[in-house]
Enzyme design. Structure first.
Site, PDB file in Angstrom:
ATOM      1  N   GLY A  19       2.167   3.022  -6.647  1.00 48.24           N
ATOM      2  CA  GLY A  19       1.957   1.571  -6.631  1.00 48.24           C
ATOM      3  C   GLY A  19       1.419   1.123  -5.291  1.00 48.24           C
ATOM      4  O   GLY A  19       0.984   1.936  -4.482  1.00 48.24           O
ATOM      5  N   ASN A  20       1.430  -0.181  -5.068  1.00 49.00           N
ATOM      6  CA  ASN A  20       0.999  -0.702  -3.769  1.00 49.00           C
ATOM      7  C   ASN A  20       1.828  -1.927  -3.428  1.00 49.00           C
ATOM      8  O   ASN A  20       2.665  -2.377  -4.220  1.00 49.00           O
ATOM      9  CB  ASN A  20      -0.504  -0.993  -3.779  1.00 49.00           C
ATOM     10  CG  ASN A  20      -0.866  -2.035  -4.799  1.00 49.00           C
ATOM     11  OD1 ASN A  20      -0.490  -3.195  -4.685  1.00 49.00           O
ATOM     12  ND2 ASN A  20      -1.594  -1.620  -5.837  1.00 49.00           N
ATOM     13  N   ARG A  21       1.605  -2.488  -2.275  1.00 48.55           N
ATOM     14  CA  ARG A  21       2.501  -3.523  -1.751  1.00 48.55           C
ATOM     15  C   ARG A  21       2.141  -4.940  -2.183  1.00 48.55           C
ATOM     16  O   ARG A  21       2.729  -5.906  -1.709  1.00 48.55           O
ATOM     17  CB  ARG A  21       2.534  -3.437  -0.218  1.00 48.55           C
ATOM     18  CG  ARG A  21       3.225  -2.184   0.260  1.00 48.55           C
ATOM     19  CD  ARG A  21       3.133  -2.052   1.771  1.00 48.55           C
ATOM     20  NE  ARG A  21       3.633  -3.223   2.461  1.00 48.55           N
ATOM     21  CZ  ARG A  21       3.350  -3.548   3.715  1.00 48.55           C
ATOM     22  NH1 ARG A  21       2.564  -2.772   4.413  1.00 48.55           N
ATOM     23  NH2 ARG A  21       3.858  -4.631   4.262  1.00 48.55           N
ATOM     24  N   SER A  22       1.192  -5.092  -3.063  1.00 50.11           N
ATOM     25  CA  SER A  22       0.821  -6.447  -3.481  1.00 50.11           C
ATOM     26  C   SER A  22       1.981  -7.130  -4.216  1.00 50.11           C
ATOM     27  O   SER A  22       2.586  -6.542  -5.116  1.00 50.11           O
ATOM     28  CB  SER A  22      -0.393  -6.375  -4.411  1.00 50.11           C
ATOM     29  OG  SER A  22      -0.595  -7.632  -5.007  1.00 50.11           O
TER      30      SER A  22
END
Ligand code: CTP
Length: 425
Positions: free
Chosen positions: A222-225
């Site tokens: 995933g990512n931090r958005s």
């Protein structure tokens, strides 16, 4: 008596202010419609309006005296009485000058003094040349009025005075009459999305959040958005009347009022959802942080510690934004807005990305800057238009940044309006 039985306007006291534009003649048609609905209509003409229309027509239509100046009936304090007792004040057409006066609380004639004394809803139907409507002074005045709760209906696009075409034409009398019916209906919903706003004819697709690419049934890349920026854009656009579909990658954020939400998980889900909606919208805002790569295989069962460290091979995901731009080709719609999370020289990187991605608008933020961007409630961005126009938005709450992004999108939509209908309007 109403022409066709009672309506929410029957028996209501409405104040119609007419200001000095060529569209003033249409105010007579509006007044006729309102009187036809059984409303008690009082007309106030600005000094400018008197250059275009006279009081006699309005007195004949309404049966009420028409005034212009606050000092005409000093003992009766007409302005206070008219303002206090009006169920709604409508300014049709509203010139740039009158919007400026109302925004700043000037009271130099009967209309503006009455508006200050009024306690009910204020409905404004702007009419002016496109350049005047787009001038930052007018934009700021309209923002002030909207923030204070005024309903701004229009302007529409079409022929303007002097043979020009463009945005700035007053909306038709029927539009304002319908607006008043909605506004004054018993139990009417006064949330901004319930009444037409400046984007009421705009259909928008917004993507938000960070996609997840499954490794096994419990793990993902995933990512931090956080999705906050895209949700704020969707909310800001819906509040201005846009019809908004929000494609949301996993997030706990609540759905903004009036927005239709489609939940997705992976980049490929998001791509499919964008393809399904892109043909029916005027603009696509790609605020989602889409994973560029995904595991080649998703394991059907959970990877256990005893299996040892896995080797994960990644493959490329579709570039969703590039796909929208490619499928649009030379068509003017949908207008495409890209987001770019950058580190280093923001301006140079943003300009390069704008050209590279072929988008109409690029919103760039410096993710290396402390306290803003990912997972934060604040952001600071640089908005670049394809034609070279730019706007710096210093650090502010994401919702305020979103307001500016929606403003800039509105400008880009107006620019492409002529190409859209082929009239140059
Ligand atoms: N985007 C997309 N599909 C992807 C990756 C990104 O649609 N697979 C969109 C994002 O929604 C955003 C913009 O592209 O609007 C982001 O661009 P950027 O963050 O610069 O990512 P990349 O295009 O992947 O560029 P780079 O890897 O060079 O940073």
């Amino acid at each position: 008596m109403p022409d066709d039985g009672p309506t929410p306007l029957t028996g209501r006291r409405l104040l119609v202010g007419v200001t000095g534009g060529i569209a003033a003649y249409k105010a007579a048609l509006l007044v006729r419609l309102l009187v036809g609905d059984g409303a008690d209509v009082h007309v106030v003409l600005s000094r400018g309006a008197r250059a275009f229309v006279g009081p006699t027509t309005f007195e004949g239509l309404t049966g009420n005296a028409v005034r212009s100046e606050a000092w005409e009936d000093v003992p009766d304090a007409t302005h206070v009485e008219l303002g206090r007792t009006a169920d709604a004040v409508v300014v049709y057409p509203a010139t740039a000058h009158t919007l400026a006066k109302l925004a700043h609380g000037f009271a130099d004639d009967l209309l503006t003094t009455t508006a200050l004394a009024a306690t009910g809803p204020l409905v404004l139907a702007p009419a002016m040349h496109a350049e005047m409507w787009e001038h930052p002074a007018t934009r700021a005045n309209v923002d002030v009025l909207v923030a204070r709760g005024a309903d701004v209906v229009g302007p529409a696009t079409g022929p303007l005075m002097g043979g020009d075409r463009g945005v700035g034409r007053v909306v038709e009398p029927e539009t304002v009459r319908d607006h008043l019916v909605t506004l004054l209906a018993p139990g009417a919903d006064r949330t901004p999305a319930a009444v037409p706003g400046p984007l009421s004819d705009v259909r928008l697709l917004v993507t938000a959040g960070g996609t997840r690419e499954a490794l096994d049934p419990v793990r993902f890349l995933g990512n931090r958005s956080s999705g906050r920026m895209g949700f704020a854009v969707a909310e800001a656009a819906a509040e201005r009347g846009a019809d908004v579909v929000l494609i949301a990658a996993p997030t706990d954020l609540p759905t903004p009022a009036g927005v239709r939400r489609v939940d997705v998980v992976s980049a490929r889900d998001l791509d499919a959802a964008v393809r399904a909606h892109e043909g029916a919208v005027d603009a696509v805002v790609m605020a989602a942080a889409v994973a560029d790569f995904r595991p080649e295989d998703t394991l059907p069962t959970k990877w256990r510690r005893t299996d040892g460290p896995p080797t994960v091979r990644l493959v490329a995901n579709p570039d969703v934004l590039a796909g929208v731009v490619e499928r649009r080709g030379a068509a003017p719609r949908p207008v495409v807005v890209g987001f770019a999370a950058q580190t280093g020289d923001l301006e140079a990187a943003a300009a390069a990305k704008l050209a590279d991605k072929g988008v109409d608008l690029l919103v760039a933020n410096d993710v290396a800057a402390a306290g803003i961007g990912f997972e934060s409630a604040e952001n600071a961005v640089l908005v670049l238009h394809r034609d070279g126009a730019r706007r710096d938005v210093p650090r502010a709450a994401k919702r305020l940044v979103a307001d500016v992004v929606v403003d800039e999108l509105h400008t880009a939509l107006r620019r492409t309006a002529g190409a859209q209908d082929g009239t140059g309007a």
